[in-house]
Design a protein around this motif. Structure first.
Motif, PDB file in Angstrom:
ATOM      1  N   LEU A  41      -1.729 -23.418 -36.560  1.00  0.00           N
ATOM      2  CA  LEU A  41      -2.463 -23.911 -35.394  1.00  0.00           C
ATOM      3  C   LEU A  41      -1.621 -23.910 -34.123  1.00  0.00           C
ATOM      4  N   GLU A 115      -9.440 -33.374 -38.954  1.00  0.00           N
ATOM      5  CA  GLU A 115      -9.824 -32.147 -38.267  1.00  0.00           C
ATOM      6  C   GLU A 115     -10.770 -32.437 -37.107  1.00  0.00           C
ATOM      7  N   THR A 117     -11.292 -32.512 -33.316  1.00  0.00           N
ATOM      8  CA  THR A 117     -10.703 -31.700 -32.255  1.00  0.00           C
ATOM      9  C   THR A 117     -11.069 -32.268 -30.885  1.00  0.00           C
ATOM     10  N   SER A 122     -13.528 -29.256 -36.003  1.00  0.00           N
ATOM     11  CA  SER A 122     -13.140 -27.855 -36.163  1.00  0.00           C
ATOM     12  C   SER A 122     -14.209 -27.018 -36.845  1.00  0.00           C
ATOM     13  N   TRP A 133      -8.611 -22.824 -38.549  1.00  0.00           N
ATOM     14  CA  TRP A 133      -8.765 -24.063 -39.308  1.00  0.00           C
ATOM     15  C   TRP A 133      -9.145 -23.817 -40.764  1.00  0.00           C
TER      16      TRP A 133
END
Length: 352
Positions: A41, A115, A117, A122, A133
């Motif tokens: 990432l 996760e 965002t 994501s 992801w």
């Protein structure tokens, strides 16, 4: 108090009942919060933080028996949610403690990655804007967990589950990463297939009129439109959101962009299925369920369609509609997680 003795006897009776006694005295595991500095990432164009928090449930006995290794259930949270809320608001830890105490499932490790965002989630997909992801979840995260904790580091001891965005992610990752999971169970999976309620969705017009990225944060429909666009129709060079929104504004009208919508559709598990059937056939078991009264209108019909497609391709699975809404009957002693999901993985994962 006029009748203390009958009340005392009633209280003693309740406390001595097996179910309540186990609930009160259930041995407690612990939750460890750790961080993964993701190489995958790092440097993503969308500005997503590559340092990801991961909450890990370790069952009772983990510290006392250092030679023992455990299977792992990866649980994917929903849109705008995160790992901390799963444990601290949804009550995942006492639920797991109780399930193990009651024999719903043998001791295991449960991993919940954060996760969430900049725009809510994501969607567990590889995106040119947000970063990869899907690879992060299915490859980098599992490798990290196997190194940090005493896992049974093999696919037969690895399960995948999730709710809403996490439910859709569960089915998408099961399709796209064959041989990584023994079994998968999706709860109320979102964006499972195309449906007019979100293609393009009620937030499109406002998203197109936005003059700053911050404007998306004040409206859930706009936030959802932006998040789905960044996941499924990313364009790092596009202003504000780094995505091709599925529409354009004229002087006094809104026009759809079929090319962006086509990318959204192509990323759904329903449309991935025909070219990824081998991945699902490698699973020992596949299941998903949904509430008949789900407020997210696309979920019941797309779940039914996906089940029909699975049957058409001869893929064994369990699909169940129950009386409930999007968030009801998920957690808690009587919820789907406790009564269905955990016993499912107790049956289909290798525990030694």
């Amino acid at each position: 108090m006029k009748h203390p003795l009958p009340l005392l006897l009633l209280l003693l009776t309740l406390l001595s009942s097996p179910g309540l006694k186990a609930q009160i005295n259930a041995p407690a595991g612990r939750v460890v919060v750790t961080y993964l500095d993701s190489k995958l990432l790092r440097g993503n164009p969308g500005g997503e933080n590559p340092r990801r928090r991961v909450s890990v449930y370790l069952p009772v006995g983990y510290d006392a028996t250092p030679a023992r290794r455990y299977p792992v259930l990866y649980y994917l949270h929903g849109f705008t949610w995160n790992d901390s809320l799963i444990f601290n608001k949804d009550g995942m830890k006492p639920l797991l403690d109780q399930a193990i105490a009651e024999g719903k499932i043998r001791p295991l490790i449960v991993v919940v990655p954060n996760e969430q965002t900049r725009f809510g989630g994501s969607w567990y997909v590889n995106s040119a804007t947000n970063g990869p992801w899907g690879d992060f979840t299915s490859r980098e995260l599992t490798t990290f967990i196997d190194k940090q904790f005493r896992t049974l580091a093999r696919p037969g001891s690895r399960g995948l589950a999730g709710h809403s965005m996490g439910g859709g992610g569960t089915l998408r990752l099961a399709l796209q990463y064959p041989g990584n999971w023994a079994a998968a169970y999706a709860l109320s999976p979102a964006l499972l297939g195309p449906h007019p309620s979100y293609l393009p969705g009620p937030g499109l017009s406002q998203a197109l009129r936005a003059t700053s990225a911050a404007e998306a944060l004040s409206s859930h429909p706009v936030l959802s439109t932006v998040a789905v666009s960044r996941a499924f129709s990313p364009n790092p060079k596009a202003p504000l959101f780094g995505a091709d929104l599925p529409g354009s504004l004229g002087a006094d009208s809104l026009a759809r962009r079929d090319a962006a919508l086509a990318r959204w559709v192509a990323g759904t598990p329903t449309y991935l299925l025909p070219t990824h059937t081998a991945a699902l056939r490698q699973l020992r078991a596949l299941a998903f369920d949904w509430g008949a009264q789900d407020e997210v209108r696309h979920i019941p019909p797309t779940c039914r369609t996906f089940s029909q497609w699975l049957s058409s391709f001869g893929i064994r699975h369990t699909a169940e509609e129950y009386e409930g809404t999007h968030g009801s009957r998920i957690m808690g002693h009587d919820g789907r997680m406790f009564q269905h999901v955990l016993p499912f993985f107790d049956k289909h994962l290798d525990f030694n």
